[in-house]
Design a protein around this motif. Structure first.
Motif, short mmCIF file in Angstrom:
data_model
loop_
_atom_site.label_atom_id
_atom_site.label_comp_id
_atom_site.label_asym_id
_atom_site.label_seq_id
_atom_site.Cartn_x
_atom_site.Cartn_y
_atom_site.Cartn_z
N LYS A 86 4.03 53.20 -23.62
CA LYS A 86 4.81 53.96 -22.64
C LYS A 86 6.31 53.85 -22.94
O LYS A 86 7.03 54.83 -22.88
N LYS A 87 6.76 52.62 -23.22
CA LYS A 87 8.18 52.43 -23.51
C LYS A 87 8.56 53.15 -24.79
O LYS A 87 9.63 53.74 -24.90
N ALA A 135 13.72 60.19 -24.55
CA ALA A 135 15.14 60.08 -24.20
C ALA A 135 16.01 60.35 -25.42
O ALA A 135 17.01 61.08 -25.33
N ALA A 136 15.65 59.79 -26.57
CA ALA A 136 16.44 59.99 -27.78
C ALA A 136 16.45 61.46 -28.20
O ALA A 136 17.49 62.00 -28.58
N ILE A 155 15.61 60.45 -19.82
CA ILE A 155 14.36 60.64 -19.09
C ILE A 155 13.59 59.35 -19.25
O ILE A 155 13.50 58.79 -20.35
N SER A 156 13.08 58.85 -18.14
CA SER A 156 12.31 57.62 -18.21
C SER A 156 11.10 57.74 -17.30
O SER A 156 11.05 58.61 -16.43
N GLU A 197 1.16 56.62 -8.35
CA GLU A 197 2.52 56.95 -8.00
C GLU A 197 3.48 56.90 -9.18
O GLU A 197 4.67 56.71 -9.02
N ALA A 198 2.98 57.04 -10.39
CA ALA A 198 3.83 57.04 -11.57
C ALA A 198 4.80 58.22 -11.51
O ALA A 198 4.41 59.33 -11.19
N VAL A 199 6.08 57.95 -11.81
CA VAL A 199 7.12 58.96 -11.65
C VAL A 199 7.93 59.10 -12.93
O VAL A 199 8.21 58.12 -13.62
#
Length: 192
Positions: free
Chosen positions: A4-5, A12-13, A68-69, A77-79
């Motif tokens: 996920k990270k 994001a990059a 964006i993360s 409830e993942a956002v």
């Protein structure tokens, strides 16, 4: 580093090097109309949220995407968090959009404009009208399920809406719409 990270970092990059957020290209979709990867799924939801909110808050078209993360919650409830900033050299204006990763719904939005007062709010009638109009445009048919609460005008300039189905209020199903002194929407939060 977990998957996920890694995906969030790649997303994001790639967006940092892009043009304004609203101009991002649509992500690739498989033949069965399902996203081909987590990254394309996040990109598609991000694009959809930006398109929807840009119609209601046109100034968002001028904000480049900063990051964006996604949260680390593996539950329902993942956002997805979309962080926008008009100019990296200045503190204001900036905006944050929250998207429910399971359904793609916008569940939160906040914009902080330069010279915006945190202590002055519009009169209640004008605020209710503006908040109701915002919800109707954002939620379309679903907005009919939300009704202005008896405790509708909060100390922070928020109008509270209760979700009712067949006249029964649903606990935890409310929406708050935040407004400035001119009744411009500055935020939105939907309990999920």
């Amino acid at each position: 580093m977990n998957m996920k990270k890694t995906c969030a970092t790649l997303i994001a990059a790639s967006l940092l090097a892009s043009v304004p957020a609203w101009a991002m290209a649509q992500s690739a979709v498989a033949a069965n109309d399902k996203p081909v990867s987590l990254q394309s799924d996040v990109n598609q939801m991000t694009q959809q949220a930006l398109n929807e909110l840009s119609k209601l808050v046109p100034e968002l078209k001028d904000f480049p995407a900063i990051s964006i993360s996604t949260d680390e919650n593996d539950g329902d409830e993942a956002v997805i968090f979309i962080h926008l900033h008009k100019n990296e050299q200045q503190k204001y204006p900036y905006a944050t959009i929250e998207v429910d990763r399971k359904y793609g719904d916008i569940v939160g939005f906040y914009i902080k404009r330069e010279n915006e007062s945190d202590n002055t709010f519009a009169d209640k009638e004008k605020a209710v009208q503006s908040a109701t109009s915002f919800l109707e445009q954002l939620l379309k048919e679903e907005a009919k399920q939300y009704h202005v609460s008896d405790k509708s005008y909060g100390q922070n300039g928020a109008i509270f809406f209760e979700r009712k189905i067949n006249g029964v209020s649903l606990l935890g199903g409310g929406i708050s719409v935040f407004l400035d002194e001119e009744a411009n929407v500055t935020g939105f939060h939907k309990n999920i």
